[in-house]
Design a protein around this motif. Structure first.
Motif, PDB file in Angstrom:
ATOM      1  N   VAL A 136       0.825  -1.200   0.000  1.00 33.77           N
ATOM      2  CA  VAL A 136       0.000   0.000   0.000  1.00 33.77           C
ATOM      3  C   VAL A 136       0.866   1.259   0.000  1.00 33.77           C
ATOM      4  N   PHE A 137       1.892   1.291   0.861  1.00 38.58           N
ATOM      5  CA  PHE A 137       2.781   2.449   0.897  1.00 38.58           C
ATOM      6  C   PHE A 137       3.409   2.699  -0.476  1.00 38.58           C
ATOM      7  N   THR A 138       3.870   1.626  -1.109  1.00 37.57           N
ATOM      8  CA  THR A 138       4.523   1.753  -2.410  1.00 37.57           C
ATOM      9  C   THR A 138       3.563   2.281  -3.463  1.00 37.57           C
ATOM     10  N   GLU A 139       2.338   1.763  -3.461  1.00 39.48           N
ATOM     11  CA  GLU A 139       1.331   2.244  -4.412  1.00 39.48           C
ATOM     12  C   GLU A 139       1.033   3.728  -4.213  1.00 39.48           C
ATOM     13  N   LYS A 163      -0.392  12.118  14.936  1.00 45.72           N
ATOM     14  CA  LYS A 163      -0.776  12.428  13.557  1.00 45.72           C
ATOM     15  C   LYS A 163      -1.335  11.191  12.863  1.00 45.72           C
ATOM     16  N   LEU A 164      -0.689  10.045  13.054  1.00 41.45           N
ATOM     17  CA  LEU A 164      -1.167   8.814  12.420  1.00 41.45           C
ATOM     18  C   LEU A 164      -2.510   8.390  13.010  1.00 41.45           C
ATOM     19  N   GLN A 165      -2.652   8.549  14.326  1.00 48.07           N
ATOM     20  CA  GLN A 165      -3.918   8.195  14.977  1.00 48.07           C
ATOM     21  C   GLN A 165      -5.050   9.079  14.473  1.00 48.07           C
ATOM     22  N   THR A 166      -4.771  10.356  14.313  1.00 47.62           N
ATOM     23  CA  THR A 166      -5.776  11.274  13.786  1.00 47.62           C
ATOM     24  C   THR A 166      -6.157  10.892  12.368  1.00 47.62           C
ATOM     25  N   GLY A 167      -5.166  10.467  11.581  1.00 45.87           N
ATOM     26  CA  GLY A 167      -5.445  10.013  10.227  1.00 45.87           C
ATOM     27  C   GLY A 167      -6.368   8.815  10.206  1.00 45.87           C
ATOM     28  N   MET A 168      -6.110   7.856  11.092  1.00 45.00           N
ATOM     29  CA  MET A 168      -6.994   6.691  11.167  1.00 45.00           C
ATOM     30  C   MET A 168      -8.376   7.082  11.644  1.00 45.00           C
ATOM     31  N   ASN A 169      -8.441   7.932  12.669  1.00 48.62           N
ATOM     32  CA  ASN A 169      -9.740   8.344  13.199  1.00 48.62           C
ATOM     33  C   ASN A 169     -10.574   9.079  12.155  1.00 48.62           C
ATOM     34  N   THR A 170      -9.911   9.810  11.282  1.00 46.29           N
ATOM     35  CA  THR A 170     -10.613  10.579  10.263  1.00 46.29           C
ATOM     36  C   THR A 170     -11.156   9.678   9.158  1.00 46.29           C
ATOM     37  N   LEU A 171     -10.327   8.773   8.666  1.00 48.62           N
ATOM     38  CA  LEU A 171     -10.728   7.933   7.543  1.00 48.62           C
ATOM     39  C   LEU A 171     -11.537   6.713   7.978  1.00 48.62           C
ATOM     40  N   TYR A 172     -11.153   6.121   9.117  1.00 52.52           N
ATOM     41  CA  TYR A 172     -11.769   4.869   9.568  1.00 52.52           C
ATOM     42  C   TYR A 172     -11.971   4.963  11.079  1.00 52.52           C
ATOM     43  N   ALA A 232      -2.142   1.440   6.599  1.00 53.87           N
ATOM     44  CA  ALA A 232      -1.168   1.978   5.650  1.00 53.87           C
ATOM     45  C   ALA A 232      -1.763   3.104   4.817  1.00 53.87           C
ATOM     46  N   ARG A 233      -3.035   2.981   4.442  1.00 52.02           N
ATOM     47  CA  ARG A 233      -3.665   4.059   3.677  1.00 52.02           C
ATOM     48  C   ARG A 233      -3.755   5.337   4.495  1.00 52.02           C
ATOM     49  N   ALA A 234      -4.185   5.203   5.749  1.00 52.62           N
ATOM     50  CA  ALA A 234      -4.303   6.383   6.608  1.00 52.62           C
ATOM     51  C   ALA A 234      -2.936   6.961   6.944  1.00 52.62           C
ATOM     52  N   ALA A 235      -1.997   6.100   7.328  1.00 48.50           N
ATOM     53  CA  ALA A 235      -0.657   6.565   7.668  1.00 48.50           C
ATOM     54  C   ALA A 235       0.035   7.145   6.440  1.00 48.50           C
ATOM     55  N   LEU A 287      -4.902  -8.534   7.728  1.00 48.17           N
ATOM     56  CA  LEU A 287      -4.527  -7.926   6.452  1.00 48.17           C
ATOM     57  C   LEU A 287      -5.421  -6.731   6.138  1.00 48.17           C
ATOM     58  N   ALA A 288      -6.700  -6.844   6.465  1.00 52.92           N
ATOM     59  CA  ALA A 288      -7.609  -5.717   6.254  1.00 52.92           C
ATOM     60  C   ALA A 288      -7.185  -4.532   7.123  1.00 52.92           C
ATOM     61  N   GLY A 289      -6.825  -4.801   8.383  1.00 55.00           N
ATOM     62  CA  GLY A 289      -6.360  -3.738   9.267  1.00 55.00           C
ATOM     63  C   GLY A 289      -5.070  -3.115   8.779  1.00 55.00           C
ATOM     64  N   ALA A 290      -4.149  -3.956   8.292  1.00 54.78           N
ATOM     65  CA  ALA A 290      -2.868  -3.452   7.790  1.00 54.78           C
ATOM     66  C   ALA A 290      -3.074  -2.542   6.586  1.00 54.78           C
TER      67      ALA A 290
END
Length: 385
Positions: free
Chosen positions: A221-224, A319-328, A373-376, A366-369
Motif C-alpha cells: 500500500v505504501f509503495t502504491e 498524527k497517524l492516529q488522527t489520520g486513522m480516526n478521520t478515515l476509519y 497503511a492508507r491512513a498513515a 490484512l484488512a487492518g494493515a
C-alpha cells in the motif's frame, strides 16, 4: 387467537420503530447518522434497546441480518433506521467492553513487556470479539479526540504533542520507511485456508501466515501511494524468543547506517489479549462490510527515560492516529505509552504498530494493515520534501 396476537405484535413493534425512528431522526438533523449514537447519551440506550428488544437484534454483526421477514421489511422501509443500523449495531457491540476493564483495552500483561508470551489455547468459536473504543475519558490522557493509555510514571501533555509539528522530512531519493518485525513469527488464529504449521503458540515460520505477510501488505500500500519502503525479513524471535529486541535493534541500526534516507521505522507486531480467566479476545471492527483487526500504536518511554525521542515519537503517533480516526473511525485502539523503549531511541520516527491480536484471523489482520497503511500513508506523504 393467532390473528389478533400477530396484529398486536405488529402494532407493538411499529410503535417501537416509530419511537426509535423519531429519536434517530432528531439526532441526524443535528449531527448525521454516524454521530447520532454518540450524541444520544442515555437515549442511545433507548434506541438500541428498542431495536434489540422489539426486533430481535442481539449483537453487532449487522442488525438486518438478525431479523425475520416482517421485521426486516419494517426496518428496511425506514430509511433512517436502515441507514443507521451500523451505528446502532456498533452501540450494541460495545455493551460487553466493560468485561475487558477498559481503559486498558489490554486485559492481560502487555506481551511485549514479557520475556515469553503466556501459553494460551482457545478454539476459534471460544474467542470473544470486541471493538476496543473508549467510552469515557477515565484512565486516559485525552486531547482533541485522541486517547492515550499511559502506563509510565511520566506526565504527558497530549495536547502539546498533538498540536506540535512532526520534525521529519522524507527525502525525495532513497528508502523512506523501514518495516521491521521484532517478533517476526507471530501469527493469528488459523481460519479457512489460512492454516499453518506452528513453531510455537500462535507462531509460525511460514511467511505467508506470520508478521511478514502483514508487513508485505503495508509495503504494497505504501509503495502504491508513492512512498519508498524497505521491508526487513529477519527472524529476530527464532529460534530464541528472549533477546529479540536486542537483535532487532542491531537490524535497525544497520539499516539506518546503510540508508540515511530512512526517517520512519515501524516495528509491526500483533498483540495478545487474554483475560485473567483465560478468555481469549480479539480486537475487531467492521469497516465497509469487512471484518477488520483494530490497530494500536505504541510509544516507548524507556526505563528511566532512556528514550530521548519519546515526545517526538508521540507527536508522530498522534498524527497517524488522527489520520486513522478521520478515515476509519473505529480502526484504531487507544494509543499506548509504555515503560519499555522498543528500540525507539534509535530514531525520532519510530513506532510499534500492533495489528490485531492472536485471536484475530489473518484476513482480519490484512484488512487492518491495509487501512492503517492508507491512513498513515496520507500523513507521511505530507512529510515529503
Amino acid at each position: 387467537m393467532k390473528g389478533p396476537i400477530i396484529w398486536k405484535r405488529l402494532l407493538r413493534r411499529c410503535g417501537a420503530l416509530f419511537l426509535a425512528t423519531l429519536a434517530v431522526w432528531l439526532l441526524i438533523l443535528c449531527g448525521g447518522a454516524t454521530g447520532a449514537l454518540e450524541s444520544l447519551g442515555e437515549n442511545g440506550t433507548f434506541v438500541a434497546t428498542a431495536l434489540a428488544a422489539e426486533l430481535g437484534g442481539t449483537g453487532s454483526a449487522g442488525l438486518l441480518g438478525t431479523l425475520d421477514g416482517w421485521d426486516r421489511l419494517a426496518v428496511g422501509q425506514s430509511r433512517l433506521l436502515s441507514a443507521s443500523q451500523d451505528a446502532v449495531a456498533g452501540y450494541l457491540g460495545k455493551v460487553g467492553e466493560e468485561e475487558l476493564q477498559l481503559p486498558a483495552g489490554q486485559p492481560a500483561q502487555d506481551h511485549d513487556d514479557m520475556g515469553e508470551e503466556p501459553e494460551v489455547t482457545a478454539a476459534p468459536s471460544d474467542i470473544i470479539a470486541r471493538t476496543l473504543i473508549p467510552t469515557s475519558p477515565q484512565g486516559y490522557d485525552v486531547a482533541g479526540g485522541l486517547y492515550l493509555y499511559n502506563r509510565t510514571g511520566e506526565s504527558v501533555n497530549l495536547a502539546a504533542a498533538a498540536e506540535a509539528a512532526v520534525n521529519i522530512t522524507l527525502p525525495a531519493e532513497g528508502p523512506q520507511i523501514l518495516i521491521v518485525h521484532t517478533h517476526t513469527t507471530e501469527a493469528y488464529t488459523p481460519d479457512g485456508t489460512d492454516v499453518y504449521t506452528a513453531s510455537d503458540q500462535s507462531r509460525t515460520l511460514e511467511e505467508e501466515d506470520n508478521m511478514l505477510r502483514v508487513g508485505d501488505e503495508m509495503e504494497r500500500v505504501f509503495t502504491e501511494m508513492g512512498l519508498s519502503v524497505v521491508h526487513d525479513r529477519t527472524l529476530h524471535d527464532y529460534p530464541q524468543y528472549n533477546g529479540a529486541y536486542t537483535r532487532s535493534a542491531q537490524t535497525v541500526q544497520d539499516y539506518l547506517a546503510q540508508y540515511p534516507s530512512i526517517k520512519i521505522v515501524l516495528d509491526v507486531h500483533r498483540d495478545a489479549l487474554v483475560g485473567e480467566d483465560g478468555t481469549v479476545y480479539k480486537a475487531v471492527t467492521r469497516i465497509d462490510g469487512v471484518d477488520t483487526a483494530q490497530v494500536m500504536l505504541v510509544i516507548g518511554h524507556g526505563q528511566d527515560g532512556s528514550n530521548p525521542h519519546w515526545m517526538e515519537n508521540l507527536t508522530l503517533a498522534c498524527k497517524l492516529q488522527t489520520g486513522m480516526n478521520t478515515l476509519y473511525p473505529t480502526l484504531a485502539r487507544p494509543m499506548a505509552f509504555r515503560a519499555s523503549s522498543y528500540n525507539q531511541e534509535l530514531s525520532t520516527g519510530s513506532l510499534l504498530v500492533e495489528v490485531g491480536t492472536h485471536g484475530n484471523t489473518l484476513q482480519e489482520a490484512l484488512a487492518g494493515a491495509r487501512l492503517f497503511a492508507r491512513a498513515a500513508g496520507q500523513v507521511l506523504l505530507g512529510l515529503k520534501a
